[in-house]
Design a protein around this motif. Structure first.
Motif, PDB file in Angstrom:
ATOM      1  N   GLN A  83      63.501  21.053  46.031  1.00 42.50           N
ATOM      2  CA  GLN A  83      64.358  22.223  45.822  1.00 42.50           C
ATOM      3  C   GLN A  83      65.422  22.347  46.909  1.00 42.50           C
ATOM      4  O   GLN A  83      66.592  22.644  46.630  1.00 42.50           O
ATOM      5  CB  GLN A  83      63.496  23.488  45.784  1.00 42.50           C
ATOM      6  N   LYS A  84      65.039  22.114  48.148  1.00 43.61           N
ATOM      7  CA  LYS A  84      65.974  22.266  49.261  1.00 43.61           C
ATOM      8  C   LYS A  84      67.023  21.158  49.289  1.00 43.61           C
ATOM      9  O   LYS A  84      68.210  21.420  49.517  1.00 43.61           O
ATOM     10  CB  LYS A  84      65.198  22.323  50.581  1.00 43.61           C
ATOM     11  N   VAL A  85      66.599  19.925  49.068  1.00 44.01           N
ATOM     12  CA  VAL A  85      67.541  18.806  49.117  1.00 44.01           C
ATOM     13  C   VAL A  85      68.558  18.915  47.987  1.00 44.01           C
ATOM     14  O   VAL A  85      69.759  18.641  48.182  1.00 44.01           O
ATOM     15  CB  VAL A  85      66.800  17.460  49.060  1.00 44.01           C
ATOM     16  N   ARG A  86      68.122  19.305  46.824  1.00 38.21           N
ATOM     17  CA  ARG A  86      69.034  19.408  45.685  1.00 38.21           C
ATOM     18  C   ARG A  86      70.119  20.457  45.907  1.00 38.21           C
ATOM     19  O   ARG A  86      71.189  20.382  45.296  1.00 38.21           O
ATOM     20  CB  ARG A  86      68.253  19.722  44.413  1.00 38.21           C
ATOM     21  N   LYS A  87      69.862  21.418  46.785  1.00 34.64           N
ATOM     22  CA  LYS A  87      70.854  22.462  47.063  1.00 34.64           C
ATOM     23  C   LYS A  87      71.790  22.094  48.206  1.00 34.64           C
ATOM     24  O   LYS A  87      72.737  22.823  48.496  1.00 34.64           O
ATOM     25  CB  LYS A  87      70.129  23.773  47.408  1.00 34.64           C
ATOM     26  N   MET A  88      71.545  20.958  48.856  1.00 33.59           N
ATOM     27  CA  MET A  88      72.398  20.561  49.972  1.00 33.59           C
ATOM     28  C   MET A  88      73.809  20.254  49.481  1.00 33.59           C
ATOM     29  O   MET A  88      73.981  19.654  48.414  1.00 33.59           O
ATOM     30  CB  MET A  88      71.793  19.341  50.695  1.00 33.59           C
ATOM     31  N   PRO A  89      74.824  20.669  50.243  1.00 37.97           N
ATOM     32  CA  PRO A  89      76.217  20.484  49.801  1.00 37.97           C
ATOM     33  C   PRO A  89      76.635  19.018  49.766  1.00 37.97           C
ATOM     34  O   PRO A  89      76.187  18.212  50.576  1.00 37.97           O
ATOM     35  CB  PRO A  89      77.018  21.260  50.852  1.00 37.97           C
ATOM     36  N   SER A  90      77.492  18.703  48.791  1.00 38.73           N
ATOM     37  CA  SER A  90      78.038  17.351  48.657  1.00 38.73           C
ATOM     38  C   SER A  90      79.478  17.349  49.154  1.00 38.73           C
ATOM     39  O   SER A  90      79.964  18.332  49.710  1.00 38.73           O
ATOM     40  CB  SER A  90      77.955  16.905  47.198  1.00 38.73           C
ATOM     41  N   ASP A  91      80.176  16.236  48.919  1.00 38.98           N
ATOM     42  CA  ASP A  91      81.579  16.127  49.321  1.00 38.98           C
ATOM     43  C   ASP A  91      82.402  17.142  48.524  1.00 38.98           C
ATOM     44  O   ASP A  91      82.530  17.014  47.296  1.00 38.98           O
ATOM     45  CB  ASP A  91      82.073  14.705  49.038  1.00 38.98           C
TER      46      ASP A  91
END
Length: 336
Positions: free
Chosen positions: A219-227
């Protein structure tokens, strides 16, 4: 036989430890504990400076910290884990050392400035919180620590401690206090950022914890911002703007494979989902054995209490000896 040098470090019991603690200090503690006479402090008194209205929360987390320590490889047989509030000598030393530092010097500490802003104190900063660096100074000097494993954000605290020790020794014409050295993380040049790119912090709820389950990691990793500038996965990307790559650079054991993925991402054609799935697998593999050991330790409350009891006993003996020496060189010994 050569006497071991001493190591002092610790944490505030305000919640579970996270990956920032792991790379910032815990790995160094595990690596150094057999080389140094190691003392690890649970800084409950310091934690009260900004949790004075919820002391019960602090007390509850004391036991949680012991579980975290043992789960990552801290060995209670060689590392003395102790509770700060049970060493009254530390507070007396703080009273003496505060005379050697100006209020302005403490106020210029960048970590104090940042935390004051984060906690929204503004002009209403509690005196205990503002002066907590002096508690840290006393903690280190009381144990005559030669080294202090810390994250980069705590460098000013170690520098303050060095200055206090030098001034004390010069003022009272002694070499009693040891001038400590900071030991910084071997894998980092700065602190690991939180999931929102701010400093990873329990209070900001932007951390991945050592006890997190696989589902929580996902859940946490999937919410991490991308470019933010990338239109779609076909477009070239900027890995340096992607926090997931920062984490992979620290935790991924396959750095050669990571290099190839970074090159592909830069050229285009790599989905952010693919990068995040890689991080999920890397972090889960890291944390599975830690979670399992932590659960085992948490089930044995008597063992945790024994660890704290023995560690605190050893710590008080050392701090008591140092305080007696400090009072002697200051001339605060009375034949009553």
């Amino acid at each position: 036989m050569t006497k071991k040098k001493r190591l002092l470090t610790g944490d505030r019991p305000t919640g579970a430890l996270h990956l920032g603690h792991f790379v910032g200090s815990l790995q160094n503690r595990v690596r150094l504990q057999y080389e140094y006479d190691t003392f690890i402090m649970i800084a409950d008194a310091q934690a009260i400076t900004d949790n004075y209205d919820n002391v019960g929360r602090i007390a509850a987390h004391v036991y949680e910290l012991v579980c975290d320590y043992v789960s990552v490889g801290i060995d209670p047989a060689v590392s003395h884990i102790f509770i700060q509030s049970m060493i009254p000598e530390l507070f007396e030393m703080t009273a003496y050392f505060m005379n050697l530092v100006t209020i302005q010097r403490i106020g210029h500490n960048p970590t104090v400035k940042l935390e004051t802003k984060q906690k929204g104190f503004r002009e209403g900063v509690p005196a205990g919180f503002y002066l907590y660096p002096m508690f840290q100074v006393s903690d280190i000097l009381a144990f005559k620590a030669d080294v202090v494993p810390v994250g980069y954000d705590q460098a000013p605290m170690v520098e303050l401690t060095r200055d206090v020790a030098k001034k004390f020794n010069a003022t009272y014409k002694t070499e009693l206090l040891v001038i400590p050295e900071a030991i910084f993380p071997v894998s980092l040049q700065t602190n690991l950022l939180g999931l929102d790119r701010n400093k990873m912090s329990k209070s900001l709820n932007n951390a991945i914890y050592l006890k997190d389950t696989r589902d929580e990691i996902v859940q946490k990793v999937r919410k991490m911002p991308s470019d933010p500038d990338r239109v779609d996965y076909h477009a070239p990307g900027s890995p340096e703007k992607v926090l997931v790559f920062d984490y992979l650079r620290i935790f991924d054991p396959d750095q050669e494979g990571l290099d190839a993925l970074v090159d592909q991402y830069r050229k285009g054609g790599v989905m952010d989902k693919t990068v995040k799935e890689r991080l999920i697998e890397v972090l889960d593999a890291l944390l599975v054995p830690i979670r399992e050991k932590r659960a085992s330790v948490a089930e044995d409350r008597k063992r945790v209490e024994s660890i704290l009891r023995e560690g605190t006993k050893a710590a008080r003996e050392v701090a008591g000896d140092t305080l007696a020496e400090i009072k002697e060189v200051m001339g605060l010994v009375f034949p009553l």
